[in-house]
Design a protein around this motif. Structure first.
Motif, PDB file in Angstrom:
ATOM      1  N   ILE A 159       1.123  -1.028   0.130  1.00 59.24           N
ATOM      2  CA  ILE A 159      -0.116   0.155   0.226  1.00 59.24           C
ATOM      3  C   ILE A 159       0.730   1.494   0.111  1.00 59.24           C
ATOM      4  CG2 ILE A 159      -1.717   1.167   1.142  1.00 59.24           C
ATOM      5  CD1 ILE A 159      -2.532  -1.653   1.965  1.00 59.24           C
ATOM      6  N   CYS A 160       1.674   1.666   0.835  1.00 59.78           N
ATOM      7  CA  CYS A 160       2.746   2.648   0.920  1.00 59.78           C
ATOM      8  C   CYS A 160       3.852   2.460  -0.512  1.00 59.78           C
ATOM      9  CB  CYS A 160       3.478   2.377   1.629  1.00 59.78           C
ATOM     10  SG  CYS A 160       2.740   2.082   3.278  1.00 59.78           S
ATOM     11  N   LYS A 161       3.717   1.440  -1.111  1.00 56.36           N
ATOM     12  CA  LYS A 161       4.281   1.362  -1.987  1.00 56.36           C
ATOM     13  C   LYS A 161       3.601   2.413  -3.379  1.00 56.36           C
ATOM     14  CE  LYS A 161       8.027  -1.572  -1.243  1.00 56.36           C
ATOM     15  NZ  LYS A 161       8.532  -2.743  -1.654  1.00 56.36           N
ATOM     16  N   THR A 162       2.130   1.741  -3.471  1.00 61.94           N
ATOM     17  CA  THR A 162       0.979   2.219  -4.493  1.00 61.94           C
ATOM     18  C   THR A 162       0.979   3.802  -4.677  1.00 61.94           C
ATOM     19  OG1 THR A 162       0.184   0.320  -4.567  1.00 61.94           O
ATOM     20  CG2 THR A 162      -0.988   2.389  -5.711  1.00 61.94           C
ATOM     21  N   LYS A 163       1.205   4.710  -5.653  1.00 61.81           N
ATOM     22  CA  LYS A 163       1.516   5.647  -4.934  1.00 61.81           C
ATOM     23  C   LYS A 163       0.584   6.247  -6.029  1.00 61.81           C
ATOM     24  CE  LYS A 163       5.484   7.088  -3.694  1.00 61.81           C
ATOM     25  NZ  LYS A 163       6.840   7.587  -3.104  1.00 61.81           N
ATOM     26  N   GLY A 164      -0.315   7.310  -6.191  1.00 60.08           N
ATOM     27  CA  GLY A 164      -1.264   8.531  -7.913  1.00 60.08           C
ATOM     28  C   GLY A 164      -0.595   9.636  -7.753  1.00 60.08           C
ATOM     29  N   PHE A 165      -1.027  10.633  -8.554  1.00 58.35           N
ATOM     30  CA  PHE A 165      -0.759  11.487  -8.148  1.00 58.35           C
ATOM     31  C   PHE A 165      -0.930  13.297  -7.394  1.00 58.35           C
ATOM     32  CE2 PHE A 165      -1.946  10.381 -13.224  1.00 58.35           C
ATOM     33  CZ  PHE A 165      -1.114  10.750 -13.415  1.00 58.35           C
ATOM     34  N   THR A 166       0.132  13.963  -7.216  1.00 57.81           N
ATOM     35  CA  THR A 166       0.221  14.705  -6.254  1.00 57.81           C
ATOM     36  C   THR A 166      -0.821  15.687  -6.616  1.00 57.81           C
ATOM     37  OG1 THR A 166       1.793  15.847  -6.165  1.00 57.81           O
ATOM     38  CG2 THR A 166       1.832  13.281  -5.231  1.00 57.81           C
ATOM     39  N   LEU A 167      -1.084  16.405  -5.410  1.00 59.76           N
ATOM     40  CA  LEU A 167      -2.343  17.701  -5.801  1.00 59.76           C
ATOM     41  C   LEU A 167      -1.655  18.394  -6.758  1.00 59.76           C
ATOM     42  CD1 LEU A 167      -4.781  19.302  -5.281  1.00 59.76           C
ATOM     43  CD2 LEU A 167      -3.700  20.118  -3.819  1.00 59.76           C
ATOM     44  N   VAL A 168       0.494  17.988  -6.660  1.00 58.24           N
ATOM     45  CA  VAL A 168       1.357  19.561  -6.985  1.00 58.24           C
ATOM     46  C   VAL A 168       1.119  19.516  -8.669  1.00 58.24           C
ATOM     47  CG1 VAL A 168       3.601  20.469  -7.219  1.00 58.24           C
ATOM     48  CG2 VAL A 168       2.076  19.945  -4.182  1.00 58.24           C
ATOM     49  N   GLU A 169       1.629  17.830  -8.934  1.00 59.82           N
ATOM     50  CA  GLU A 169       1.418  16.824 -10.200  1.00 59.82           C
ATOM     51  C   GLU A 169      -0.128  17.818 -11.286  1.00 59.82           C
ATOM     52  OE1 GLU A 169       4.457  13.195  -9.252  1.00 59.82           O
ATOM     53  OE2 GLU A 169       2.537  13.032  -8.844  1.00 59.82           O
ATOM     54  N   LEU A 170      -1.145  17.487  -9.549  1.00 60.13           N
ATOM     55  CA  LEU A 170      -2.307  17.219 -11.084  1.00 60.13           C
ATOM     56  C   LEU A 170      -2.254  19.530 -11.017  1.00 60.13           C
ATOM     57  CD1 LEU A 170      -4.448  15.890  -9.338  1.00 60.13           C
ATOM     58  CD2 LEU A 170      -3.912  15.328 -11.827  1.00 60.13           C
ATOM     59  N   VAL A 171      -1.705  19.984 -10.449  1.00 64.48           N
ATOM     60  CA  VAL A 171      -1.782  21.345 -11.054  1.00 64.48           C
ATOM     61  C   VAL A 171      -1.323  21.631 -11.373  1.00 64.48           C
ATOM     62  CG1 VAL A 171      -1.182  23.665  -9.640  1.00 64.48           C
ATOM     63  CG2 VAL A 171      -2.411  22.008  -8.105  1.00 64.48           C
ATOM     64  N   ILE A 172      -0.051  21.508 -12.282  1.00 60.16           N
ATOM     65  CA  ILE A 172       0.894  21.772 -13.355  1.00 60.16           C
ATOM     66  C   ILE A 172       0.477  21.172 -14.383  1.00 60.16           C
ATOM     67  CG2 ILE A 172       3.079  21.093 -14.244  1.00 60.16           C
ATOM     68  CD1 ILE A 172       3.938  21.152 -11.300  1.00 60.16           C
ATOM     69  N   VAL A 173       0.270  19.702 -14.726  1.00 62.09           N
ATOM     70  CA  VAL A 173      -0.433  18.489 -15.492  1.00 62.09           C
ATOM     71  C   VAL A 173      -1.542  19.202 -16.507  1.00 62.09           C
ATOM     72  CG1 VAL A 173      -1.025  16.757 -16.830  1.00 62.09           C
ATOM     73  CG2 VAL A 173       1.236  16.445 -15.093  1.00 62.09           C
ATOM     74  N   VAL A 174      -2.492  19.609 -15.419  1.00 65.67           N
ATOM     75  CA  VAL A 174      -3.785  19.596 -16.036  1.00 65.67           C
ATOM     76  C   VAL A 174      -4.043  21.228 -16.798  1.00 65.67           C
ATOM     77  CG1 VAL A 174      -6.330  20.911 -15.311  1.00 65.67           C
ATOM     78  CG2 VAL A 174      -5.463  18.368 -14.429  1.00 65.67           C
ATOM     79  N   PRO A 175      -3.070  22.164 -16.108  1.00 67.82           N
ATOM     80  CA  PRO A 175      -3.486  23.155 -17.295  1.00 67.82           C
ATOM     81  C   PRO A 175      -2.483  23.341 -18.666  1.00 67.82           C
ATOM     82  CG  PRO A 175      -2.946  24.097 -14.991  1.00 67.82           C
ATOM     83  CD  PRO A 175      -2.722  22.815 -14.909  1.00 67.82           C
ATOM     84  N   PHE A 176      -1.028  22.076 -18.354  1.00 73.55           N
ATOM     85  CA  PHE A 176      -1.096  21.934 -19.716  1.00 73.55           C
ATOM     86  C   PHE A 176      -1.603  21.260 -20.483  1.00 73.55           C
ATOM     87  CE2 PHE A 176       2.536  19.377 -21.150  1.00 73.55           C
ATOM     88  CZ  PHE A 176       3.421  20.617 -22.360  1.00 73.55           C
TER      89      PHE A 176
END
Length: 203
Positions: A9-26
């Motif tokens: 569980i600890c090794k499974t990671k999603g998108f962080t809020l910072v990544e979403l803030v950068i990727v979505v506008p792009f």
């Protein structure tokens, strides 16, 4: 009871809020640029197609009216072969049905369209007579005309150099046309001359 592996569980990671803030506008910017490119391409294509259609329509009209003017023949004593009614209307006495008798071909501006209709002669010998109200059905031959100073006053083709030189009865007037292309690009404009071929008063 199902036991969860805490390490998995600890090794499974999603998108962080910072990544979403950068990727979505792009991604949104890419879509906006793609849409604008598509829109500009479509607009350019329509403009080119419209320009071609207008230029082709104008070319055909110019060829036909110059041919009719060039073949104009004297029809009535008091009327020139190119008889200008106004800046928006012109009569051309020319043989359109190959019977050696000139018909009156009328060109006139109505609601930004050049209409053409024909009136036949009633007699078989010069001078010919024409009914006051017998023009055939008018057909549009040119559209999107935005100027009204279409047919100029007649000009002298050639002045005789001496009294012994025969008078040149050819007629000439300027034809000016400005066609609108509905705001995509600049208007199409031509200026040319209509010149009758006959050097004699009547043939």
């Amino acid at each position: 009871m199902i036991e969860y592996d805490k390490k998995t569980i600890c090794k499974t990671k999603g998108f962080t809020l910072v990544e979403l803030v950068i990727v979505v506008p792009f991604i949104a910017l890419i879509f906006i640029l793609a849409y604008n490119m598509f829109f500009l391409t479509q607009r350019s294509f329509r403009s080119v197609a419209q320009s071609y259609d207008a230029a082709e329509e104008l070319r055909i009209f110019q060829t036909n009216i110059q041919k009719e003017a060039n073949q104009a023949k004297k029809g009535e004593e008091a009327k020139d072969v190119l008889h200008r009614i106004s800046q928006e209307e012109l009569y051309i006495y020319t043989d359109v049905d190959d019977d050696n008798i000139p018909e009156i071909v009328r060109y006139r501006l109505v609601n930004k369209k050049i209409l053409r209709d024909v009136k036949k002669a009633m007699g078989n010998e010069y001078p010919y007579s024409y009914s006051a109200s017998s023009f055939g059905a008018a057909k549009p031959v040119l559209s999107k005309v935005v100027n009204t100073d279409i047919f100029s006053a007649q000009e002298v083709v050639k002045e005789p150099k001496s009294n012994q030189e025969a008078k040149d009865h050819r007629k000439k007037l300027k034809l000016k046309l400005v066609l609108s292309k509905e705001g995509y690009t600049e208007n199409i404009e031509i200026q040319t001359y209509l010149v009758s071929k006959s050097r004699t008063e009547a043939e």
